[in-house]
Design a protein around this motif. Structure first.
Motif, PDB file in Angstrom:
ATOM      1  N   PRO A 118      70.121 -14.412  48.567  1.00 19.64           N
ATOM      2  CA  PRO A 118      70.708 -15.877  47.916  1.00 19.64           C
ATOM      3  C   PRO A 118      70.506 -16.881  49.230  1.00 19.64           C
ATOM      4  CG  PRO A 118      72.455 -14.556  49.136  1.00 19.64           C
ATOM      5  CD  PRO A 118      71.042 -13.563  48.901  1.00 19.64           C
ATOM      6  N   LEU A 119      70.695 -18.133  49.075  1.00 23.70           N
ATOM      7  CA  LEU A 119      70.845 -18.921  50.221  1.00 23.70           C
ATOM      8  C   LEU A 119      72.044 -18.735  51.168  1.00 23.70           C
ATOM      9  CD1 LEU A 119      70.052 -22.239  48.260  1.00 23.70           C
ATOM     10  CD2 LEU A 119      68.484 -21.272  50.110  1.00 23.70           C
ATOM     11  N   PRO A 120      71.678 -18.681  52.227  1.00 25.53           N
ATOM     12  CA  PRO A 120      72.623 -18.620  53.467  1.00 25.53           C
ATOM     13  C   PRO A 120      73.597 -19.829  53.572  1.00 25.53           C
ATOM     14  CG  PRO A 120      70.780 -18.741  54.781  1.00 25.53           C
ATOM     15  CD  PRO A 120      70.422 -18.989  53.236  1.00 25.53           C
ATOM     16  N   ILE A 121      73.917 -20.532  52.486  1.00 29.16           N
ATOM     17  CA  ILE A 121      74.879 -21.703  52.725  1.00 29.16           C
ATOM     18  C   ILE A 121      75.980 -21.704  51.626  1.00 29.16           C
ATOM     19  CG2 ILE A 121      74.254 -24.173  51.950  1.00 29.16           C
ATOM     20  CD1 ILE A 121      71.419 -23.769  52.604  1.00 29.16           C
ATOM     21  N   ALA A 122      76.858 -22.135  52.152  1.00 28.97           N
ATOM     22  CA  ALA A 122      78.391 -22.289  51.442  1.00 28.97           C
ATOM     23  C   ALA A 122      78.194 -23.109  50.014  1.00 28.97           C
ATOM     24  CB  ALA A 122      79.441 -22.811  52.105  1.00 28.97           C
ATOM     25  N   ASP A 123      79.038 -22.739  48.963  1.00 27.78           N
ATOM     26  CA  ASP A 123      78.898 -23.355  47.847  1.00 27.78           C
ATOM     27  C   ASP A 123      79.202 -24.834  48.056  1.00 27.78           C
ATOM     28  OD1 ASP A 123      78.901 -20.824  46.868  1.00 27.78           O
ATOM     29  OD2 ASP A 123      80.776 -20.947  45.920  1.00 27.78           O
ATOM     30  N   ALA A 142      65.117 -18.514  37.259  1.00 25.99           N
ATOM     31  CA  ALA A 142      66.559 -18.826  36.911  1.00 25.99           C
ATOM     32  C   ALA A 142      67.684 -18.407  37.998  1.00 25.99           C
ATOM     33  CB  ALA A 142      66.919 -17.928  35.648  1.00 25.99           C
ATOM     34  N   GLN A 143      67.397 -17.248  38.828  1.00 26.97           N
ATOM     35  CA  GLN A 143      68.209 -17.042  39.737  1.00 26.97           C
ATOM     36  C   GLN A 143      68.078 -18.211  40.817  1.00 26.97           C
ATOM     37  OE1 GLN A 143      67.006 -15.764  43.114  1.00 26.97           O
ATOM     38  NE2 GLN A 143      69.086 -15.597  43.767  1.00 26.97           N
ATOM     39  N   PHE A 144      66.731 -18.510  41.153  1.00 26.00           N
ATOM     40  CA  PHE A 144      66.493 -19.560  42.127  1.00 26.00           C
ATOM     41  C   PHE A 144      66.982 -20.825  42.078  1.00 26.00           C
ATOM     42  CE2 PHE A 144      63.789 -22.959  43.851  1.00 26.00           C
ATOM     43  CZ  PHE A 144      63.763 -22.509  45.128  1.00 26.00           C
ATOM     44  N   LEU A 145      67.112 -21.164  40.546  1.00 23.34           N
ATOM     45  CA  LEU A 145      67.674 -22.428  40.385  1.00 23.34           C
ATOM     46  C   LEU A 145      69.256 -22.434  40.428  1.00 23.34           C
ATOM     47  CD1 LEU A 145      65.405 -23.749  37.277  1.00 23.34           C
ATOM     48  CD2 LEU A 145      66.071 -24.960  39.521  1.00 23.34           C
ATOM     49  N   ALA A 146      69.954 -21.169  40.082  1.00 28.32           N
ATOM     50  CA  ALA A 146      71.125 -20.910  40.203  1.00 28.32           C
ATOM     51  C   ALA A 146      71.640 -21.069  41.567  1.00 28.32           C
ATOM     52  CB  ALA A 146      71.469 -19.324  39.852  1.00 28.32           C
ATOM     53  N   GLU A 147      71.026 -20.717  42.708  1.00 25.01           N
ATOM     54  CA  GLU A 147      71.391 -20.688  43.951  1.00 25.01           C
ATOM     55  C   GLU A 147      71.342 -22.326  44.249  1.00 25.01           C
ATOM     56  OE1 GLU A 147      72.284 -18.687  46.909  1.00 25.01           O
ATOM     57  OE2 GLU A 147      73.033 -18.154  44.932  1.00 25.01           O
ATOM     58  N   LEU A 148      70.189 -23.019  43.801  1.00 21.61           N
ATOM     59  CA  LEU A 148      70.308 -24.429  44.142  1.00 21.61           C
ATOM     60  C   LEU A 148      71.488 -25.222  43.509  1.00 21.61           C
ATOM     61  CD1 LEU A 148      66.570 -25.424  43.587  1.00 21.61           C
ATOM     62  CD2 LEU A 148      67.681 -24.512  45.508  1.00 21.61           C
ATOM     63  N   VAL A 149      71.889 -24.807  42.360  1.00 18.26           N
ATOM     64  CA  VAL A 149      73.008 -25.294  41.755  1.00 18.26           C
ATOM     65  C   VAL A 149      74.357 -25.019  42.582  1.00 18.26           C
ATOM     66  CG1 VAL A 149      74.367 -25.533  39.691  1.00 18.26           C
ATOM     67  CG2 VAL A 149      71.799 -25.555  39.361  1.00 18.26           C
ATOM     68  N   ARG A 150      74.374 -23.766  42.958  1.00 24.33           N
ATOM     69  CA  ARG A 150      75.643 -23.345  43.601  1.00 24.33           C
ATOM     70  C   ARG A 150      75.922 -24.216  44.644  1.00 24.33           C
ATOM     71  NH1 ARG A 150      76.637 -20.379  47.853  1.00 24.33           N
ATOM     72  NH2 ARG A 150      74.510 -19.831  48.279  1.00 24.33           N
ATOM     73  N   VAL A 151      75.107 -24.477  45.711  1.00 29.30           N
ATOM     74  CA  VAL A 151      74.963 -24.984  46.756  1.00 29.30           C
ATOM     75  C   VAL A 151      75.154 -26.751  46.918  1.00 29.30           C
ATOM     76  CG1 VAL A 151      74.016 -22.939  48.272  1.00 29.30           C
ATOM     77  CG2 VAL A 151      72.623 -25.131  47.552  1.00 29.30           C
ATOM     78  N   GLY A 152      75.034 -27.265  45.575  1.00 32.56           N
ATOM     79  CA  GLY A 152      75.038 -28.534  45.323  1.00 32.56           C
ATOM     80  C   GLY A 152      76.517 -28.919  45.212  1.00 32.56           C
ATOM     81  N   LYS A 153      76.974 -30.166  45.660  1.00 31.08           N
ATOM     82  CA  LYS A 153      78.196 -30.554  45.283  1.00 31.08           C
ATOM     83  C   LYS A 153      78.280 -31.183  43.931  1.00 31.08           C
ATOM     84  CE  LYS A 153      79.693 -32.292  50.119  1.00 31.08           C
ATOM     85  NZ  LYS A 153      80.928 -31.493  50.170  1.00 31.08           N
ATOM     86  N   PRO A 154      79.475 -31.239  43.365  1.00 26.07           N
ATOM     87  CA  PRO A 154      79.557 -31.829  42.008  1.00 26.07           C
ATOM     88  C   PRO A 154      78.961 -32.982  42.068  1.00 26.07           C
ATOM     89  CG  PRO A 154      81.680 -30.565  42.203  1.00 26.07           C
ATOM     90  CD  PRO A 154      80.765 -30.581  43.626  1.00 26.07           C
ATOM     91  N   GLY A 155      78.149 -33.631  41.244  1.00 29.66           N
ATOM     92  CA  GLY A 155      77.467 -34.889  41.192  1.00 29.66           C
ATOM     93  C   GLY A 155      76.328 -34.993  42.072  1.00 29.66           C
ATOM     94  N   ALA A 156      75.767 -34.049  42.807  1.00 30.62           N
ATOM     95  CA  ALA A 156      74.461 -33.874  43.581  1.00 30.62           C
ATOM     96  C   ALA A 156      73.466 -34.294  42.787  1.00 30.62           C
ATOM     97  CB  ALA A 156      74.436 -32.647  44.222  1.00 30.62           C
TER      98      ALA A 156
END
Length: 277
Positions: A118-123, A142-156
């Motif tokens: 995963p990305l070493p970055i907080a939710d 799909a896994q890659f995009l899920a990680e991108l979504v996880r680390v973005g703030k709501p509204g990012a």
């Protein structure tokens, strides 16, 4: 005497003045022209602070670039004063980008060498997430995009791009075989597939566009030229760059560019938003 002069001038005519020879046209710089073409396509708008049309970056933003490459995207964002986070599997690229960012007013710079799985970055960390020309390389989009979504703030906002199939189809019988082998382009992504990937990751698509006829033809000629990418000096590439410069300089150059971009494009770009709730 007149007969002699007539005879002499008939057999040895006086040559007409030579036409002036035009100086050879200056050789267009392939990469500088490519950057200019990208700007015409909506990239790097310094007046509006848009990294790409519809993707504004300000000093208040935290920008994450996953697969930062040479750092051109985050350098633009750093010049807006944003906090910058970069991640790439290539440690040399991460270090080169870190150095490139050192001359910007970025309010903070954070660097990660990572395969992003995963990305070493907080939710909920980033307000702007950038990943250009990466998804076609990864084993599990799909896994890659899920990680991108996880680390973005709501509204990012998300700025995502992959090669357009029209350009990939153009290269398929000409490119070096490794171009379509791991770790390079292991999949060709259609427009519908790209939109489905982004939607299924939970993002709302704002725009979907394409650009890059110039680069599509340049890459096709690059394979034939067989030169080093770091010094692509070859008549095929130089003539193409000069031709494209002449097209852009013509009265309807931008209109012609847009028409050709719509037919064969190097990349397709999606801007999307993470839902607030």
């Amino acid at each position: 005497m007149l007969r002699l002069l007539k005879k002499l001038t008939a057999t040895t005519p006086v040559p007409a003045p030579a036409e002036p020879v035009a100086a050879p046209a200056a050789k267009a710089d392939s990469y500088a022209l490519g950057l200019h073409d990208a700007v015409l396509s909506g990239w790097f708008n310094q007046q509006t602070d848009e990294l790409f049309k519809g993707f504004v970056v300000s000093a208040d933003d935290t920008v994450l670039d996953v697969g930062c490459g040479d750092g051109g995207n985050v350098h633009f964002c750093g010049m807006r004063g944003a906090k910058i986070i970069i991640a790439d599997i290539d440690g040399a690229k991460v270090e080169a980008t870190r150095q490139r960012l050192s001359d910007t007013p970025a309010r903070d710079i954070e660097c990660h060498v990572s395969d992003c799985n995963p990305l070493p970055i907080a939710d909920a960390t980033a307000t702007r997430v950038v990943s250009t020309e990466v998804i076609e390389h990864v084993d599990d989009p799909a896994q890659f995009l899920a990680e991108l979504v996880r680390v973005g703030k709501p509204g990012a906002l998300y700025l995502l791009s992959v090669p357009h199939p029209s350009s990939e189809d153009l290269q398929k019988d000409i490119a070096a075989p490794e171009y379509f082998q791991k770790p390079n382009h292991i999949r060709v992504i259609s427009e519908d597939q790209f939109k489905a990937m982004v939607n299924e990751a939970g993002l709302e698509i704002i725009s979907h566009s394409q650009y890059g006829f110039y680069w599509s033809l340049w890459m096709l000629l690059f394979w034939e030229a067989k030169v080093d990418l770091s010094d692509p000096d070859h008549p095929l590439l130089n003539h193409w760059a000069n031709t494209w410069q002449a097209v852009l300089d013509s009265p309807r150059g931008l209109q012609i560019k847009q028409a050709l971009d719509a037919v064969v494009a190097k990349s397709q770009v999606i801007i999307a938003r993470k839902p607030v709730a």
